[in-house]
Scaffold this active site. Structure first.
Site, PDB file in Angstrom:
ATOM      1  N   SER A 147      34.881  42.972  44.269  1.00 51.37           N
ATOM      2  CA  SER A 147      34.963  44.317  43.581  1.00 51.37           C
ATOM      3  C   SER A 147      34.868  44.201  42.100  1.00 51.37           C
ATOM      4  O   SER A 147      35.589  43.457  41.566  1.00 51.37           O
ATOM      5  CB  SER A 147      36.311  45.035  43.938  1.00 51.37           C
ATOM      6  OG  SER A 147      36.481  46.115  43.329  1.00 51.37           O
ATOM      7  N   GLY A 148      33.829  44.959  41.413  1.00 50.93           N
ATOM      8  CA  GLY A 148      33.766  44.914  40.153  1.00 50.93           C
ATOM      9  C   GLY A 148      32.756  43.814  39.579  1.00 50.93           C
ATOM     10  O   GLY A 148      32.677  43.614  38.413  1.00 50.93           O
ATOM     11  N   THR A 152      27.105  47.469  42.657  1.00 53.42           N
ATOM     12  CA  THR A 152      26.474  48.725  42.387  1.00 53.42           C
ATOM     13  C   THR A 152      25.337  48.933  41.351  1.00 53.42           C
ATOM     14  O   THR A 152      24.414  49.361  41.547  1.00 53.42           O
ATOM     15  CB  THR A 152      27.575  49.833  42.672  1.00 53.42           C
ATOM     16  OG1 THR A 152      28.337  49.622  43.691  1.00 53.42           O
ATOM     17  CG2 THR A 152      26.908  51.163  42.551  1.00 53.42           C
ATOM     18  N   ASN A 197      38.133  47.713  39.610  1.00 50.73           N
ATOM     19  CA  ASN A 197      36.945  48.364  39.092  1.00 50.73           C
ATOM     20  C   ASN A 197      37.217  49.679  38.904  1.00 50.73           C
ATOM     21  O   ASN A 197      37.524  50.424  39.904  1.00 50.73           O
ATOM     22  CB  ASN A 197      35.739  48.015  40.212  1.00 50.73           C
ATOM     23  CG  ASN A 197      34.529  48.665  39.680  1.00 50.73           C
ATOM     24  OD1 ASN A 197      34.234  49.080  38.693  1.00 50.73           O
ATOM     25  ND2 ASN A 197      33.662  48.574  40.549  1.00 50.73           N
ATOM     26  N   SER A 200      34.921  51.830  41.563  1.00 52.74           N
ATOM     27  CA  SER A 200      34.688  50.898  42.872  1.00 52.74           C
ATOM     28  C   SER A 200      33.937  51.636  44.148  1.00 52.74           C
ATOM     29  O   SER A 200      34.496  52.684  44.391  1.00 52.74           O
ATOM     30  CB  SER A 200      36.099  50.193  43.366  1.00 52.74           C
ATOM     31  OG  SER A 200      36.014  49.386  44.156  1.00 52.74           O
ATOM     32  N   SER A 201      33.122  51.043  44.342  1.00 56.84           N
ATOM     33  CA  SER A 201      32.563  51.652  45.954  1.00 56.84           C
ATOM     34  C   SER A 201      33.510  51.506  46.920  1.00 56.84           C
ATOM     35  O   SER A 201      33.837  50.168  47.268  1.00 56.84           O
ATOM     36  CB  SER A 201      31.014  50.891  46.149  1.00 56.84           C
ATOM     37  OG  SER A 201      30.443  50.795  44.971  1.00 56.84           O
ATOM     38  N   GLY A 442      31.854  41.868  49.004  1.00 49.48           N
ATOM     39  CA  GLY A 442      31.985  40.494  49.247  1.00 49.48           C
ATOM     40  C   GLY A 442      33.236  39.767  49.897  1.00 49.48           C
ATOM     41  O   GLY A 442      34.079  40.957  50.169  1.00 49.48           O
ATOM     42  N   GLU A 444      36.910  39.059  50.422  1.00 53.26           N
ATOM     43  CA  GLU A 444      38.347  39.783  49.695  1.00 53.26           C
ATOM     44  C   GLU A 444      39.200  38.893  50.022  1.00 53.26           C
ATOM     45  O   GLU A 444      39.365  38.797  51.407  1.00 53.26           O
ATOM     46  CB  GLU A 444      38.308  41.201  50.054  1.00 53.26           C
ATOM     47  CG  GLU A 444      37.440  42.141  49.270  1.00 53.26           C
ATOM     48  CD  GLU A 444      37.811  43.561  49.246  1.00 53.26           C
ATOM     49  OE1 GLU A 444      38.646  44.008  50.125  1.00 53.26           O
ATOM     50  OE2 GLU A 444      37.064  44.353  48.567  1.00 53.26           O
TER      51      GLU A 444
HETATM   52  N1  ATP Z   1      24.583  44.102  34.678  1.00 57.80           N
HETATM   53  C1  ATP Z   1      25.425  44.782  34.045  1.00 57.80           C
HETATM   54  N2  ATP Z   1      25.384  44.894  32.526  1.00 57.80           N
HETATM   55  C2  ATP Z   1      26.558  45.664  32.128  1.00 57.80           C
HETATM   56  N3  ATP Z   1      27.582  46.056  32.784  1.00 57.80           N
HETATM   57  C3  ATP Z   1      27.684  45.949  34.042  1.00 57.80           C
HETATM   58  C4  ATP Z   1      26.735  45.179  34.780  1.00 57.80           C
HETATM   59  N4  ATP Z   1      27.237  44.966  35.879  1.00 57.80           N
HETATM   60  C5  ATP Z   1      28.280  45.645  36.005  1.00 57.80           C
HETATM   61  N5  ATP Z   1      28.563  46.137  34.931  1.00 57.80           N
HETATM   62  C6  ATP Z   1      29.895  46.718  34.659  1.00 57.80           C
HETATM   63  O1  ATP Z   1      30.940  46.400  35.677  1.00 57.80           O
HETATM   64  C7  ATP Z   1      31.493  47.344  36.246  1.00 57.80           C
HETATM   65  C8  ATP Z   1      31.516  47.391  37.768  1.00 57.80           C
HETATM   66  O2  ATP Z   1      30.550  47.131  38.291  1.00 57.80           O
HETATM   67  P1  ATP Z   1      29.945  47.435  39.680  1.00 57.80           P
HETATM   68  O3  ATP Z   1      30.667  49.105  39.899  1.00 57.80           O
HETATM   69  O4  ATP Z   1      28.637  47.377  40.044  1.00 57.80           O
HETATM   70  O5  ATP Z   1      30.751  46.754  40.730  1.00 57.80           O
HETATM   71  P2  ATP Z   1      30.937  46.434  42.217  1.00 57.80           P
HETATM   72  O6  ATP Z   1      30.423  45.094  42.681  1.00 57.80           O
HETATM   73  O7  ATP Z   1      30.006  47.473  42.765  1.00 57.80           O
HETATM   74  O8  ATP Z   1      32.216  46.825  42.533  1.00 57.80           O
HETATM   75  P3  ATP Z   1      32.826  47.436  43.924  1.00 57.80           P
HETATM   76  O9  ATP Z   1      32.825  46.531  44.923  1.00 57.80           O
HETATM   77  O10 ATP Z   1      34.135  47.581  43.674  1.00 57.80           O
HETATM   78  O11 ATP Z   1      31.991  48.503  44.155  1.00 57.80           O
HETATM   79  C9  ATP Z   1      30.550  48.600  35.835  1.00 57.80           C
HETATM   80  O12 ATP Z   1      30.972  49.913  35.945  1.00 57.80           O
HETATM   81  C10 ATP Z   1      30.019  48.047  34.586  1.00 57.80           C
HETATM   82  O13 ATP Z   1      30.769  48.885  33.589  1.00 57.80           O
HETATM   83 MG    MG Z   2      30.064  49.166  43.809  1.00 59.54          MG
END
Ligand code: ATP
Ligand code: MG
Length: 1081
Positions: A147-148, A152, A197, A200-201, A442, A444
């Site tokens: 997560s984070g 997404t 996050n 977070s999705s 992924g 956890e």
């Molecule tokens: N390529 C990137 N460039 C800049 N910032 C990023 C990038 N990828 C992620 N981030 C930052 O990290 C934060 C978390 O990313 P994201 O929501 O994609 O995580 P996630 O893997 O989908 O988490 P979750 O499993 O909780 O949904 C985003 O809100 C953004 O601020």
């Molecule tokens: Mg996500």
């Protein structure tokens, strides 16, 4: 000369930076002489030391986790967040905006070979797209990570890449918009702020993007997995409920909130205060609300649908505020107003709803009975309803988005294709290719792991299975295709763990289901015991009871441990049965089925009530949906994106090694690398390899004409590769160790410098040649153009000349006709040329009588002109002559009148000027002058007088005065003849100078006519005629002249022509004058 500039960009690539007008420019650039070549930083030794390798397979010590992490660290420090493991992309969340997602970057990765550019999410997206287009095979991109970690974000970047780079028509634009706009909607309803996050999705997402035969995105389909419904009713400290609740309260208009019975304060709602975190600095709920509202419209939600959807969201908040009171065993609702609002928003009857929230329907002996709920049961019934309503609405929302993404296509088909074409076109349309995007949690591993982590980790085991199968298979296939012996790879096959979880009857899920369905006092602990009984002996399963002493210390008694491929995880069994059952009391379902809210009626189906079969448990549903997902993914070609989060504090630039090692392990990256490096570290198609390194061998430089494999053999032999270092496949070379490749790269780096000089020279020569060629071509073009003009002018002149001649001839033929179009040119021309000719050939003087012959039409005009010309000449001549000359001319005129054509010696006299006198004062005797007195002498000439008798010649002087002619001899005036008495003057027609002055015979003073001879007879007679005014009295006689000699006697002078002048008395008594013959007669 064109210069190539290179620039270090955040992806680690040194690349041309296109300028405003398409030229390449950048700041702080190094200038190199090459064109369009992307030079990898990894190519340079120094750069490699600094930023690590861009593909982990090139790590010399590939089994070392430390080396792996060190490579990640180096790159992260340089803002190089992407690295490959073969075709797997490892991405480290930078937690800051790197400017690597611009349109320029998209263009750079578009249609470019995966290995030619530095690692990037766009390279993965483009590679999948191109494989789909060229091989016609469906693709999927699997994005996983904690997560984070940025899953997404990665999936959004991919979606944006397709939206920008794929071809699009107007219809497709709508689909693109909807695909893009589905994200904010799904994020509002399915994402929440967690400790890890802020966005977070809380659900897994698989999205199909459908492309038509032209490669344009024409539709999409989303499948959602396991929404974390428990968040609706409970949040951990520091976390929030789903974004949509806060967005509605913060951003909703006053009217809307009033209608929904909501207050603009999240603290008022029980379901929003559990985490004690209503505000988050990184989230702007108000502006997000606007984005979501707009997105709903773009996706195609009607106003009614939006209203009903918001009614449901508001009803969940109201549901949370429903309070129970009364006796412990007989719960009743204490918040009347709340329940009224709730009933209105859910579109159900208040009393029915109230009863359903406080009672449970039981069937005893075939009879339905309503049994009151105790306080705890009522609360959990309420929460179950909230979760069910929200969960099902979320699924409805996904379905609605799917319908909108599909509908566009159908509508298009119906709109633009006739009925007959419909089938054909829909076929063509639905025969689309697909790229799937899987954004799923992924591995956890928390302090306390529950049912959700169990499901999530199970999902990751399945994905690892897929990865192993597909990667190893493709690896093996490649070796086979290349004719290289397959060497078995030592890797851990996690199928054994998947079986442990999912096997029928014996697997953990089956055991859990059995415990859930079993009548009697089944509980989470009995489930644990059952597990120990059934799978206790499994190598990957441990419980406190089964563990050794060391393990027991780190395990609770209510936990079981699974030894996942990525590591060990302890799961706490508490809540497993409830979560797996996911029960909602039947009477609550019934109430929902009665709702007037259309969305709810779709979510709560009446058929569900009549279905006697127990619904599948949550784990079984999840297992089934995973099986379906695997099926979907198996049918596609996968690409992998593994996301890593660098630290827990969401800070940019912080590389927490412990946390990263943990993720490297749980994402199975070392395992990934081991599989990829099982055989050869590097492989390339012969043409690519030869193209890159051919300059290192004289045999292959500059071009290799023979077979590619022979070229590569020659090249590697020249480079001194040892046999164990490489293998030659059918179309690729396989290099076992990275160091071999690096040595070659370094050699190329050195070689580039000398090549650059050659290229520069070549380029300079070429550009000069081009310049010269351009100049030459320009000169030729100008010449040709000028020649063309000249030729056209010449042709035009010829044409005009021909026309003129033609007209001329025609005019000539018609020249005698009346003026008509055929001859007018000719006639005008003749006139014109006559006048022009005349103008040039006018007579020069009055004596010049020449005059050009005029054309008939101009005869009269010509005559006028001639006269005018003559007058003009005369006039100007006259203007010029002097009085003396005029006098002379007048005398000559008179002479002409008298003698012209009458006397033989006249012509000889014409050119001789008349003089004013032939005798001046000295020659005339003063006595004579005196005798003349006041009479002015006008002319004097010596003459010969022939006397009347004997015709003796006597010299005399003839003097003319104003009144008389006087004949003088010496000092004597011998005879005076008044002009009035002068009867006439006779002269012969011959050339002699003899003349007779006739006087009256009766005049006694006179002694008869006077016979005189003058050498200047014409002049003398002219003078006499003028002075005496006797012009008409001069007789010019032929043959002889009679004269009186006085006293009535008559004398005769005979004139005969002869050879010389002879004047003598003839025998007949006549005066005979022989005059010399002159030529003129
Ligand atoms: N390529 C990137 N460039 C800049 N910032 C990023 C990038 N990828 C992620 N981030 C930052 O990290 C934060 C978390 O990313 P994201 O929501 O994609 O995580 P996630 O893997 O989908 O988490 P979750 O499993 O909780 O949904 C985003 O809100 C953004 O601020
Ligand atoms: Mg996500």
């Amino acid at each position: 000369m064109m210069e190539l500039k290179i620039q270090l960009i955040p992806t680690g690539e040194i690349i041309l930076s296109p300028g405003k007008n398409g030229e390449n420019h950048c700041h702080n650039c190094k200038v190199v002489a090459s064109d369009g070549v992307r030079a990898m930083m990894e190519s340079a030794l120094t750069a490699r030391d600094r930023v690590g390798v861009q593909d982990f397979v090139l790590l010399e010590n590939y089994t070392s986790e430390a080396a792996f992490i060190e490579n990640l660290r180096k790159r992260f420090k340089e803002n190089l967040i992407y690295t490959y493991i073969g075709s797997v992309l490892v991405s480290v969340n930078p937690y800051k905006d790197l400017e690597i997602y611009t349109k320029n970057h998209m263009e750079r990765y578009r249609g470019v070979n995966f290995y030619e550019v530095s690692p990037h999410i766009y390279a993965v997206a483009d590679n999948s797209y191109r494989s789909m287009r060229t091989e016609g095979k469906d693709q999927c991109i699997l994005i996983s990570g904690e997560s984070g970690a940025g899953k997404t974000e990665a999936s959004k970047k991919i979606l944006q890449y397709y939206a920008v780079t794929c071809p699009a028509s107007e219809q497709v634009q709508t689909v693109k918009d909807r695909l893009l706009q589905s994200n904010p909607v799904l994020e509002a309803f399915g994402n929440a702020k967690t400790l890890r996050n802020d966005n977070s999705s809380r659900f897994g997402k698989y999205m199909d993007i459908q492309f038509d035969f032209k490669g344009a995105p024409v539709g999409g389909h989303i499948i959602n997995y396991l929404l974390e419904k428990s968040r609706v009713v409970h949040q951990n400290h520091g976390e929030r409920n789903f974004h949509i609740f806060y967005q509605l309260i913060e951003g909703g208009e006053e009217d809307l909130l009033r209608h929904l019975g909501l207050e603009r304060n999240p603290q008022q709602y029980q379901y929003l205060i559990k985490g004690n975190c209503p505000k988050v600095s990184s989230i702007n709920d108000r502006s997000d609300w606007k984005v979501v509202r707009k997105a709903l419209t773009v996706i195609g939600f009607s106003e009614n649908e939006v209203e009903e959807l918001l009614n449901i969201i508001a009803s969940v908040l109201h549901l949370g505020n429903v309070q129970y009171g009364g006796e412990d065993s007989n719960a009743c609702i204490t918040s009347d107003i709340q329940i009224k609002y709730l009933a209105r928003l859910l579109g159900v009857n208040v009393s029915v709803l109230t009863e359903a929230l406080t009672h449970k329907k039981i069937i005893a002996k075939g009879e339905e009975l309503m049994s009151p709920l105790n306080l705890e049961q009522a609360s959990s019934a309420r929460d179950a309803l909230a979760k069910a309503v929200y969960g099902r609405t979320f699924t409805w929302l996904v379905n609605k988005i799917n319908a909108s993404l599909t509908y566009t296509m159908m509508k298009w088909c119906l709109l633009y294709a006739g009925t007959f074409l419909f089938l054909y076109i829909t076929n063509a349309f639905f025969n689309y290719s697909v790229i799937g995007l899987l954004d799923i949690y992924g591995f956890e591993v928390f302090q306390h792991n529950s049912f959700e982590q169990f499901c999530i980790n199970y999902c990751n085991e399945k994905l690892q299975q897929l990865f192993i199968e597909l990667t190893l298979k493709s690896e093996q296939d490649e070796y086979e295709a290349e004719g290289i012996t397959w060497e078995p790879v030592q890797y851990f096959n996690n199928k054994i763990i998947c079986d442990l979880v999912e096997e029928k009857f014996k697997g953990i899920i089956s055991i859990l289901d059995e415990e859930c369905l079993r009548p009697g006092d089944a509980s989470d602990l009995t489930f644990l015991e059952k597990l120990e009984d059934t799978v206790g002996g499994h190598a990957h399963f441990v419980t406190h009871k089964l563990a050794d002493a060391k393990t027991r210390k780190v395990m609770g008694r209510d936990e079981f441990r699974l030894l996942h491929y990525a590591g060990e995880v302890n799961y706490n069994v508490n809540g497993f049965l409830d979560k797996n059952n996911d029960l909602l009391f039947r009477n609550l379902k019934e109430v929902m089925c009665m709702s007037e809210n259309k969305i709810l009626t779709q979510c709560f189906n009446r058929e569900e009530l009549s279905d006697k079969k127990r619904p599948d448990t949550a784990a079984t549903q999840f297992k089934a949906s995973l099986a379906k997902l695997m099926e979907i993914l198996m049918s596609k070609e996968p690409s992998y994106v593994r996301c890593i989060k660098p630290n827990d504090s969401k800070q940019s630039g912080r590389f927490d090694e412990v946390l990263i090692r943990h993720q490297v392990k749980y994402l199975g990256l070392m395992e990934n690398l081991r599989v990829r490096r099982a055989g050869f570290a590097y492989r390339r198609r012969y043409e690519v390899f030869l193209q890159r390194y051919k300059s290192l061998c004289p045999g292959t430089w500059p071009n290799w004409d023979g077979k590619l494999s022979d070229g590569v053999s020659t090249l590697v032999k020249h480079l001194g590769y040892k046999p164990e270092e490489y293998k030659m496949g059918r179309s690729k070379i396989f290099i076992r160790f990275p160091k071999t490749l690096f040595a070659t790269e370094d050699a190329l780096e050195t070689r580039k410098h000398s090549l650059a000089t050659k290229l520069q020279a070549g380029w300079k020569g070429y550009s000069q040649k081009c310049k010269y060629q351009k100049l030459r071509n320009s000169a030729i073009a100008v010449q040709a153009w000028w020649r063309g003009i000249l030729a056209r002018r010449r042709a035009q002149r010829r044409r005009q000349a021909a026309n003129t001649i033609r007209r001329f001839i025609k005019g000539f033929i018609y020249r005698h006709k009346e003026r008509c179009p055929e001859n007018e040119y000719f006639l005008d021309y003749v006139r014109y040329s006559f006048l022009m000719n005349l103008c040039k050939n006018l007579p020069k003087n009055v004596l010049d009588k020449s005059w050009p012959t005029p054309p008939a039409a101009l005869t009269e005009a010509s005559e006028h002109l001639r006269k005018m010309c003559m007058q003009n000449m005369v006039w100007s001549y006259c203007k010029k002559i002097s009085p003396e000359w005029k006098h002379q001319m007048e005398q000559k005129m008179i002479a002409s009148e008298i003698f012209k054509d009458k006397k033989d010696n006249y012509p000889q006299s014409v050119p001789k000027l008349f003089v004013s006198t032939r005798l001046d004062g000295e020659n005339i005797n003063p006595k004579v002058v005196q005798a003349l007195g006041s009479e002015k002498m006008k002319y004097a000439v010596p003459v010969t007088k022939y006397d009347r008798r004997g015709y003796k010649p006597r010299p005399r002087q003839l003097l003319l005065t104003a009144n008389s002619a006087v004949i003088a001899e010496e000092g004597k005036l011998k005879q005076r003849i008044d002009y009035g008495a002068l009867k006439g003057i006779s002269v012969s027609s011959l050339s002699d100078g003899v003349f007779v002055l006739h006087v009256p015979s009766e005049d006694n003073k006179q002694k008869g006519d006077v016979v005189l001879q003058s050498d200047h007879v014409i002049e003398t007679l002219t003078k006499i005629a003028i002075c005496a005014d006797k012009i008409n009295t001069i007789n010019i006689n032929q043959g002889s002249i009679k004269f009186t000699m006085g006293q009535g006697k008559e004398g005769i002078i005979d004139f005969t022509p002869g050879s010389e002048l002879l004047v003598a008395k003839a025998k007949n008594g006549h005066l005979s004058v022989t005059a010399p013959r002159l030529n003129s007669r």
